[in-house]
Design a protein around this motif. Structure first.
Motif, PDB file in Angstrom:
ATOM      1  N   PHE A   1      16.409  15.567  11.646  1.00 18.64           N
ATOM      2  CA  PHE A   1      17.678  15.217  12.271  1.00 18.64           C
ATOM      3  C   PHE A   1      18.673  16.370  12.372  1.00 18.64           C
ATOM      4  N   PHE A   2      18.538  17.404  11.573  1.00 18.66           N
ATOM      5  CA  PHE A   2      19.555  18.447  11.560  1.00 18.66           C
ATOM      6  C   PHE A   2      19.021  19.832  11.913  1.00 18.66           C
ATOM      7  N   TYR A   3      17.770  20.082  11.629  1.00 23.28           N
ATOM      8  CA  TYR A   3      17.249  21.435  11.815  1.00 23.28           C
ATOM      9  C   TYR A   3      16.967  21.723  13.289  1.00 23.28           C
ATOM     10  N   GLN A   4      17.360  22.878  13.731  1.00 25.82           N
ATOM     11  CA  GLN A   4      17.067  23.318  15.087  1.00 25.82           C
ATOM     12  C   GLN A   4      16.507  24.739  15.026  1.00 25.82           C
ATOM     13  N   GLU A   5      15.483  24.988  15.794  1.00 26.92           N
ATOM     14  CA  GLU A   5      14.947  26.339  15.860  1.00 26.92           C
ATOM     15  C   GLU A   5      15.969  27.259  16.545  1.00 26.92           C
ATOM     16  N   GLU A   6      16.250  28.384  15.943  1.00 25.89           N
ATOM     17  CA  GLU A   6      17.170  29.329  16.543  1.00 25.89           C
ATOM     18  C   GLU A   6      16.495  30.045  17.706  1.00 25.89           C
TER      19      GLU A   6
ATOM     20  N   VAL B   1      18.612  26.577  25.391  1.00 28.32           N
ATOM     21  CA  VAL B   1      18.246  25.629  26.454  1.00 28.32           C
ATOM     22  C   VAL B   1      17.552  24.412  25.849  1.00 28.32           C
ATOM     23  N   GLY B   2      16.643  24.647  24.893  1.00 27.50           N
ATOM     24  CA  GLY B   2      15.976  23.532  24.228  1.00 27.50           C
ATOM     25  C   GLY B   2      16.962  22.669  23.457  1.00 27.50           C
ATOM     26  N   SER B   3      17.960  23.296  22.821  1.00 29.39           N
ATOM     27  CA  SER B   3      18.979  22.536  22.096  1.00 29.39           C
ATOM     28  C   SER B   3      19.800  21.677  23.050  1.00 29.39           C
ATOM     29  N   ALA B   4      20.125  22.236  24.216  1.00 27.15           N
ATOM     30  CA  ALA B   4      20.894  21.473  25.206  1.00 27.15           C
ATOM     31  C   ALA B   4      20.094  20.282  25.718  1.00 27.15           C
ATOM     32  N   MET B   5      18.811  20.507  26.008  1.00 23.44           N
ATOM     33  CA  MET B   5      17.968  19.421  26.508  1.00 23.44           C
ATOM     34  C   MET B   5      17.804  18.329  25.467  1.00 23.44           C
TER      35      MET B   5
ATOM     36  N   ASP C   1      33.941  18.060  31.150  1.00 22.72           N
ATOM     37  CA  ASP C   1      34.483  18.206  29.798  1.00 22.72           C
ATOM     38  C   ASP C   1      33.589  17.500  28.778  1.00 22.72           C
ATOM     39  N   ALA C   2      33.098  16.311  29.143  1.00 18.30           N
ATOM     40  CA  ALA C   2      32.256  15.549  28.217  1.00 18.30           C
ATOM     41  C   ALA C   2      30.950  16.272  27.924  1.00 18.30           C
ATOM     42  N   VAL C   3      30.360  16.880  28.943  1.00 21.14           N
ATOM     43  CA  VAL C   3      29.098  17.614  28.746  1.00 21.14           C
ATOM     44  C   VAL C   3      29.324  18.822  27.848  1.00 21.14           C
ATOM     45  N   ARG C   4      30.406  19.547  28.071  1.00 19.67           N
ATOM     46  CA  ARG C   4      30.706  20.701  27.209  1.00 19.67           C
ATOM     47  C   ARG C   4      30.888  20.264  25.755  1.00 19.67           C
ATOM     48  N   GLN C   5      31.625  19.174  25.551  1.00 21.97           N
ATOM     49  CA  GLN C   5      31.866  18.696  24.194  1.00 21.97           C
ATOM     50  C   GLN C   5      30.569  18.239  23.525  1.00 21.97           C
ATOM     51  N   ASN C   6      29.691  17.611  24.291  1.00 24.95           N
ATOM     52  CA  ASN C   6      28.435  17.130  23.724  1.00 24.95           C
ATOM     53  C   ASN C   6      27.487  18.268  23.362  1.00 24.95           C
ATOM     54  N   LEU C   7      27.691  19.439  23.943  1.00 29.34           N
ATOM     55  CA  LEU C   7      26.822  20.578  23.653  1.00 29.34           C
ATOM     56  C   LEU C   7      27.362  21.466  22.533  1.00 29.34           C
ATOM     57  N   THR C   8      28.615  21.277  22.152  1.00 32.91           N
ATOM     58  CA  THR C   8      29.230  22.164  21.171  1.00 32.91           C
ATOM     59  C   THR C   8      28.477  22.181  19.854  1.00 32.91           C
ATOM     60  N   ILE C   9      28.263  21.002  19.254  1.00 34.89           N
ATOM     61  CA  ILE C   9      27.618  20.935  17.942  1.00 34.89           C
ATOM     62  C   ILE C   9      26.157  21.373  17.997  1.00 34.89           C
ATOM     63  N   PRO C  10      25.333  20.877  18.949  1.00 32.44           N
ATOM     64  CA  PRO C  10      23.932  21.333  18.988  1.00 32.44           C
ATOM     65  C   PRO C  10      23.798  22.845  19.141  1.00 32.44           C
ATOM     66  N   LEU C  11      24.657  23.468  19.954  1.00 30.97           N
ATOM     67  CA  LEU C  11      24.570  24.916  20.136  1.00 30.97           C
ATOM     68  C   LEU C  11      25.035  25.656  18.886  1.00 30.97           C
TER      69      LEU C  11
ATOM     70  N   ASP D   1      27.714  30.266  18.559  1.00 33.93           N
ATOM     71  CA  ASP D   1      29.097  29.804  18.450  1.00 33.93           C
ATOM     72  C   ASP D   1      29.977  30.270  19.603  1.00 33.93           C
ATOM     73  N   ASP D   2      29.552  31.308  20.304  1.00 32.51           N
ATOM     74  CA  ASP D   2      30.415  31.911  21.326  1.00 32.51           C
ATOM     75  C   ASP D   2      29.855  31.773  22.737  1.00 32.51           C
ATOM     76  N   ILE D   3      29.068  30.720  22.971  1.00 34.78           N
ATOM     77  CA  ILE D   3      28.502  30.515  24.307  1.00 34.78           C
ATOM     78  C   ILE D   3      29.577  29.991  25.262  1.00 34.78           C
ATOM     79  N   THR D   4      29.556  30.497  26.481  1.00 35.63           N
ATOM     80  CA  THR D   4      30.387  29.952  27.551  1.00 35.63           C
ATOM     81  C   THR D   4      29.522  29.002  28.385  1.00 35.63           C
ATOM     82  N   VAL D   5      29.939  27.741  28.483  1.00 36.79           N
ATOM     83  CA  VAL D   5      29.171  26.735  29.218  1.00 36.79           C
ATOM     84  C   VAL D   5      29.903  26.407  30.511  1.00 36.79           C
ATOM     85  N   ASN D   6      29.253  26.682  31.638  1.00 38.58           N
ATOM     86  CA  ASN D   6      29.790  26.338  32.954  1.00 38.58           C
ATOM     87  C   ASN D   6      29.044  25.117  33.482  1.00 38.58           C
ATOM     88  N   VAL D   7      29.799  24.117  33.916  1.00 38.50           N
ATOM     89  CA  VAL D   7      29.199  22.868  34.388  1.00 38.50           C
ATOM     90  C   VAL D   7      29.651  22.606  35.816  1.00 38.50           C
TER      91      VAL D   7
END
Length: 230
Positions: A51-56, A60-64, A200-210, A216-222
């Motif tokens: 539930f918590f571990y993500q491969e660094e 793109v995989g984290s976003a999907m 805005d909702a998509v950006r917020q939903n990607l903040t924690i997984p990324l 921490d410093d990714i710029t997400v354009n939607v």
């Protein structure tokens, strides 16, 4: 110590049997607890991996994965009132027996959703050098208008309004209100608000997984299909 030795005489030979060492009672009692601790640690590790571990290294995989968990996301809802008006005429041949008119103000609710499950790698562009992720969303899905007819306000005119005529007026007002609500939901200004909320909702939903993936410093354009890349 000699007193602890046991001697046995067999024929002409004498056998000396050393005493068997006694196992520590505390050590015996500690074994089950040690096994329980190992099991708890294993379960905790498996839960963290699941539930918590993500491969660094794979934003793109984290976003999907985040999109897959959300599936369909309601990004905006619009509440408004619709005014509908209808008339009913009761006739006997060419003779008009009664005519009535009814106006209704009906509250309506429309929701806007993004189907995140359709977002694959082909809709996500990742620039590792600039740390920029571009996401292209599918067209917004607009729900069928939900009319709150229990809270509607009605104004009826007519000398005599039969039960059948009243039912016809209410039914026609509901039909008109649904058509008008659906048209209002596609108003360009309302759609612009819904699209902005979706981004805005998509950006917020990607903040924690990324962040979990180490970015921490990714710029997400939607943007949506058909919109120009800014």
């Amino acid at each position: 110590m000699a007193d602890d030795l046991k001697t046995e005489t067999t024929g002409t030979e004498t056998l000396i049997t050393p005493p068997k060492p006694e196992r520590s009672l505390a050590r015996i009692q500690a074994v089950p607890w040690f096994i329980v601790i190992l099991l708890i640690a294993a379960v905790a590790w498996l839960g963290w991996r699941a539930f918590f571990y993500q491969e660094e290294g794979d934003p793109v995989g984290s976003a999907m994965l985040a999109f897959e968990k959300q599936n369909s996301l309601t990004v905006f809802s619009s509440r408004f009132e619709v005014v509908a008006e209808s008339t009913n005429t009761t006739s006997l041949g060419p003779i008009t027996l009664a005519e009535s008119r009814q106006a209704a103000i009906i509250p309506a609710l429309v929701e806007y959703r993004v189907n995140l499950s359709t977002i694959g790698r082909d809709r996500i562009a990742w620039d590792a050098g600039e740390q920029v992720m571009d996401i292209t969303l599918p067209v917004l899905k607009i729900s069928k208008p939900n009319l709150d007819e229990a809270r509607q306000k009605t104004f009826t005119e007519g000398v005599w309004v039969s039960r059948g005529a009243s039912a016809n007026l209410s039914r026609e007002n509901s039909r008109q209100a649904e058509i008008k609500a659906a048209a209002f939901a596609k108003n360009p200004e309302v759609l612009a608000l819904a699209r902005s909320a979706a981004k805005d909702a998509v950006r917020q939903n990607l903040t924690i997984p990324l962040q979990v993936a180490g970015y921490d410093d990714i710029t997400v354009n939607v943007r949506f299909d058909g919109e120009k890349v800014q």
